[in-house]
Design a protein around this motif. Structure first.
Motif, PDB file in Angstrom:
ATOM      1  N   VAL A  60     -28.577 -54.228  28.530  1.00 43.80           N
ATOM      2  CA  VAL A  60     -27.121 -54.066  28.525  1.00 43.80           C
ATOM      3  C   VAL A  60     -26.717 -52.838  27.694  1.00 43.80           C
ATOM      4  CG1 VAL A  60     -24.956 -55.157  27.771  1.00 43.80           C
ATOM      5  CG2 VAL A  60     -26.706 -56.507  28.943  1.00 43.80           C
ATOM      6  N   ARG A  61     -27.494 -52.523  26.664  1.00 47.46           N
ATOM      7  CA  ARG A  61     -27.193 -51.378  25.798  1.00 47.46           C
ATOM      8  C   ARG A  61     -27.744 -50.056  26.340  1.00 47.46           C
ATOM      9  NH1 ARG A  61     -29.552 -54.481  20.737  1.00 47.46           N
ATOM     10  NH2 ARG A  61     -27.796 -55.780  20.180  1.00 47.46           N
ATOM     11  N   LEU A  62     -28.355 -50.075  27.492  1.00 44.07           N
ATOM     12  CA  LEU A  62     -28.995 -48.877  28.031  1.00 44.07           C
ATOM     13  C   LEU A  62     -28.048 -47.673  28.096  1.00 44.07           C
ATOM     14  CD1 LEU A  62     -31.768 -47.985  28.814  1.00 44.07           C
ATOM     15  CD2 LEU A  62     -31.329 -48.736  31.141  1.00 44.07           C
ATOM     16  N   PRO A  63     -26.789 -47.829  28.504  1.00 41.88           N
ATOM     17  CA  PRO A  63     -25.893 -46.657  28.497  1.00 41.88           C
ATOM     18  C   PRO A  63     -25.735 -46.045  27.097  1.00 41.88           C
ATOM     19  CG  PRO A  63     -24.955 -48.397  29.841  1.00 41.88           C
ATOM     20  CD  PRO A  63     -26.144 -48.997  29.135  1.00 41.88           C
ATOM     21  N   ARG A  64     -25.658 -46.880  26.091  1.00 46.80           N
ATOM     22  CA  ARG A  64     -25.553 -46.366  24.708  1.00 46.80           C
ATOM     23  C   ARG A  64     -26.815 -45.609  24.333  1.00 46.80           C
ATOM     24  NH1 ARG A  64     -24.647 -49.888  19.158  1.00 46.80           N
ATOM     25  NH2 ARG A  64     -24.560 -48.090  17.767  1.00 46.80           N
ATOM     26  N   HIS A  65     -27.972 -46.173  24.675  1.00 46.83           N
ATOM     27  CA  HIS A  65     -29.240 -45.492  24.387  1.00 46.83           C
ATOM     28  C   HIS A  65     -29.331 -44.165  25.136  1.00 46.83           C
ATOM     29  CE1 HIS A  65     -31.271 -48.409  21.872  1.00 46.83           C
ATOM     30  NE2 HIS A  65     -30.860 -49.378  22.681  1.00 46.83           N
ATOM     31  N   ALA A  66     -28.895 -44.153  26.387  1.00 46.17           N
ATOM     32  CA  ALA A  66     -28.930 -42.924  27.182  1.00 46.17           C
ATOM     33  C   ALA A  66     -28.035 -41.849  26.558  1.00 46.17           C
ATOM     34  CB  ALA A  66     -28.502 -43.214  28.613  1.00 46.17           C
ATOM     35  N   ARG A  67     -26.862 -42.254  26.092  1.00 45.20           N
ATOM     36  CA  ARG A  67     -25.945 -41.305  25.456  1.00 45.20           C
ATOM     37  C   ARG A  67     -26.562 -40.719  24.179  1.00 45.20           C
ATOM     38  NH1 ARG A  67     -22.103 -44.503  25.120  1.00 45.20           N
ATOM     39  NH2 ARG A  67     -22.235 -45.089  22.945  1.00 45.20           N
ATOM     40  N   MET A  68     -27.162 -41.565  23.345  1.00 45.72           N
ATOM     41  CA  MET A  68     -27.784 -41.076  22.112  1.00 45.72           C
ATOM     42  C   MET A  68     -28.967 -40.152  22.417  1.00 45.72           C
ATOM     43  SD  MET A  68     -27.667 -44.193  19.339  1.00 45.72           S
ATOM     44  CE  MET A  68     -28.299 -45.487  20.399  1.00 45.72           C
ATOM     45  N   THR A  69     -29.726 -40.479  23.453  1.00 42.16           N
ATOM     46  CA  THR A  69     -30.865 -39.643  23.843  1.00 42.16           C
ATOM     47  C   THR A  69     -30.378 -38.290  24.353  1.00 42.16           C
ATOM     48  OG1 THR A  69     -32.168 -41.602  24.365  1.00 42.16           O
ATOM     49  CG2 THR A  69     -32.920 -39.530  25.302  1.00 42.16           C
ATOM     50  N   PHE A  70     -29.326 -38.294  25.162  1.00 40.34           N
ATOM     51  CA  PHE A  70     -28.728 -37.047  25.651  1.00 40.34           C
ATOM     52  C   PHE A  70     -28.259 -36.182  24.477  1.00 40.34           C
ATOM     53  CE2 PHE A  70     -24.930 -34.643  26.776  1.00 40.34           C
ATOM     54  CZ  PHE A  70     -25.400 -33.872  27.832  1.00 40.34           C
ATOM     55  N   GLU A  71     -27.558 -36.795  23.532  1.00 40.62           N
ATOM     56  CA  GLU A  71     -27.055 -36.059  22.366  1.00 40.62           C
ATOM     57  C   GLU A  71     -28.206 -35.416  21.594  1.00 40.62           C
ATOM     58  OE1 GLU A  71     -23.876 -35.436  21.196  1.00 40.62           O
ATOM     59  OE2 GLU A  71     -23.187 -36.250  23.098  1.00 40.62           O
ATOM     60  N   ARG A  72     -29.314 -36.125  21.453  1.00 38.61           N
ATOM     61  CA  ARG A  72     -30.461 -35.604  20.709  1.00 38.61           C
ATOM     62  C   ARG A  72     -31.168 -34.497  21.477  1.00 38.61           C
ATOM     63  NH1 ARG A  72     -35.943 -36.325  20.682  1.00 38.61           N
ATOM     64  NH2 ARG A  72     -35.831 -37.956  22.233  1.00 38.61           N
ATOM     65  N   LYS A  73     -31.477 -34.755  22.748  1.00 38.05           N
ATOM     66  CA  LYS A  73     -32.285 -33.811  23.521  1.00 38.05           C
ATOM     67  C   LYS A  73     -31.504 -32.588  23.983  1.00 38.05           C
ATOM     68  CE  LYS A  73     -35.985 -36.644  25.142  1.00 38.05           C
ATOM     69  NZ  LYS A  73     -37.122 -36.304  25.945  1.00 38.05           N
ATOM     70  N   VAL A  74     -30.256 -32.764  24.385  1.00 40.56           N
ATOM     71  CA  VAL A  74     -29.488 -31.665  24.955  1.00 40.56           C
ATOM     72  C   VAL A  74     -28.644 -30.946  23.907  1.00 40.56           C
ATOM     73  CG1 VAL A  74     -27.713 -31.070  26.667  1.00 40.56           C
ATOM     74  CG2 VAL A  74     -29.488 -32.747  27.228  1.00 40.56           C
ATOM     75  N   ARG A  75     -28.020 -31.702  23.041  1.00 36.09           N
ATOM     76  CA  ARG A  75     -27.117 -31.096  22.066  1.00 36.09           C
ATOM     77  C   ARG A  75     -27.737 -30.925  20.681  1.00 36.09           C
ATOM     78  NH1 ARG A  75     -21.619 -34.163  23.855  1.00 36.09           N
ATOM     79  NH2 ARG A  75     -21.328 -32.971  25.771  1.00 36.09           N
ATOM     80  N   GLY A  76     -28.923 -31.507  20.471  1.00 42.17           N
ATOM     81  CA  GLY A  76     -29.596 -31.370  19.180  1.00 42.17           C
ATOM     82  C   GLY A  76     -28.964 -32.180  18.069  1.00 42.17           C
ATOM     83  N   ARG A  77     -28.157 -33.177  18.432  1.00 42.45           N
ATOM     84  CA  ARG A  77     -27.497 -34.036  17.434  1.00 42.45           C
ATOM     85  C   ARG A  77     -28.359 -35.272  17.196  1.00 42.45           C
ATOM     86  NH1 ARG A  77     -21.564 -33.767  20.106  1.00 42.45           N
ATOM     87  NH2 ARG A  77     -21.181 -31.565  19.681  1.00 42.45           N
ATOM     88  N   LEU A  78     -28.786 -35.426  15.964  1.00 42.09           N
ATOM     89  CA  LEU A  78     -29.629 -36.565  15.623  1.00 42.09           C
ATOM     90  C   LEU A  78     -28.766 -37.730  15.163  1.00 42.09           C
ATOM     91  CD1 LEU A  78     -32.374 -34.677  13.591  1.00 42.09           C
ATOM     92  CD2 LEU A  78     -32.353 -35.216  16.032  1.00 42.09           C
ATOM     93  N   PRO A  79     -28.971 -38.923  15.722  1.00 40.69           N
ATOM     94  CA  PRO A  79     -28.205 -40.088  15.261  1.00 40.69           C
ATOM     95  C   PRO A  79     -28.445 -40.318  13.773  1.00 40.69           C
ATOM     96  CG  PRO A  79     -29.457 -40.630  17.232  1.00 40.69           C
ATOM     97  CD  PRO A  79     -29.911 -39.278  16.779  1.00 40.69           C
ATOM     98  N   GLN A  80     -27.392 -40.539  13.045  1.00 39.39           N
ATOM     99  CA  GLN A  80     -27.482 -40.727  11.600  1.00 39.39           C
ATOM    100  C   GLN A  80     -27.740 -42.188  11.257  1.00 39.39           C
ATOM    101  OE1 GLN A  80     -27.362 -37.879   9.491  1.00 39.39           O
ATOM    102  NE2 GLN A  80     -27.650 -37.071  11.561  1.00 39.39           N
ATOM    103  N   MET A  81     -28.824 -42.702  11.822  1.00 36.44           N
ATOM    104  CA  MET A  81     -29.253 -44.077  11.580  1.00 36.44           C
ATOM    105  C   MET A  81     -30.752 -44.129  11.805  1.00 36.44           C
ATOM    106  SD  MET A  81     -28.015 -45.841  15.221  1.00 36.44           S
ATOM    107  CE  MET A  81     -26.753 -46.701  14.415  1.00 36.44           C
ATOM    108  N   PRO A  82     -31.420 -45.148  11.315  1.00 39.57           N
ATOM    109  CA  PRO A  82     -32.870 -45.235  11.524  1.00 39.57           C
ATOM    110  C   PRO A  82     -33.217 -45.279  13.010  1.00 39.57           C
ATOM    111  CG  PRO A  82     -32.148 -46.838   9.889  1.00 39.57           C
ATOM    112  CD  PRO A  82     -30.907 -46.261  10.509  1.00 39.57           C
ATOM    113  N   TRP A  83     -34.313 -44.669  13.366  1.00 39.82           N
ATOM    114  CA  TRP A  83     -34.758 -44.667  14.751  1.00 39.82           C
ATOM    115  C   TRP A  83     -35.649 -45.879  14.990  1.00 39.82           C
ATOM    116  CZ3 TRP A  83     -35.830 -39.007  16.618  1.00 39.82           C
ATOM    117  CH2 TRP A  83     -34.671 -38.258  16.435  1.00 39.82           C
TER     118      TRP A  83
END
Length: 196
Positions: free
Chosen positions: A13-36
């Motif tokens: 159910v959380r897959l869209p959230r995970h996809a968004r965070m992955t996109f932000e990291r891989k495409v925009r270089g923004r690292l989530p400010q939480m433990p991976w």
């Protein structure tokens, strides 16, 4: 995960959230400010941590500042010089951040026994890190072994997991396994949270 455990429906159910965070990291270089870790582990650890606690982290990263904001003191140990230099400027003053060699990575000499409330084991030499950390944990303290599904049949991770399982049995503790998607990566992994 590598042990063959299925990702629970709550993670699907959380897959869209995970996809968004992955996109932000891989495409925009923004690292989530939480433990991976997985979202469930992050939520559970966030519930557990107390501002008066002392914590140790083997393997630094996005978890380092996040942990430091929730505990009194944090000893964070890193082996990679480039990563160390990238993370160091982001840390608050309650973090003792140490760059160590492979040989010295797991050492907790100088840390008093039964003085630590929470330990994260990630990075190098995990079984040695667990062995060093166990006597330092106070009774009822917590240890999180990240990526506990790796080396599914043998190797250092299996030894690390076995040490945690044996410590929980000896101390009357509790083990909780979490399988889910890694934050910002969309790959399944397992983590083991132990109350010892």
């Amino acid at each position: 995960d590598e042990k063959g455990n299925r990702v629970p429906w709550s993670e699907i159910v959380r897959l869209p959230r995970h996809a968004r965070m992955t996109f932000e990291r891989k495409v925009r270089g923004r690292l989530p400010q939480m433990p991976w870790w997985t979202l469930d582990v992050v939520a559970r650890v966030d519930e557990l941590l107390r501002p008066e606690w002392a914590a140790i982290e083997f393997g630094s990263g996005m978890s380092t500042r996040w942990l430091a904001e929730r505990v009194s003191t944090l000893l964070s140990i890193e082996h990679d010089p480039e990563w160390f230099e990238r993370i160091r400027p982001t840390l608050p003053p309650n973090v003792r951040y140490e760059l160590r060699t492979y040989d010295g990575f797991p050492s907790l000499r100088g840390v008093a026994d039964a003085s630590v409330d929470f330990v994260v084991v990630d990075g190098l030499r995990r079984s040695d890190c667990v062995a060093e950390a166990l006597p330092k944990l106070r009774h009822g303290g917590y240890l999180y072994l990240d990526n506990s599904d790796k080396d599914a049949r043998s190797g250092d991770m299996r030894r690390a997991e076995q040490l945690v399982v044996e410590a929980a049995a000896a101390r009357g503790g509790e083990l909780t396994y979490y399988t889910g998607f890694t934050i910002a990566m969309i790959n399944a992994h397992q983590g083991l949270l132990a109350r010892l």
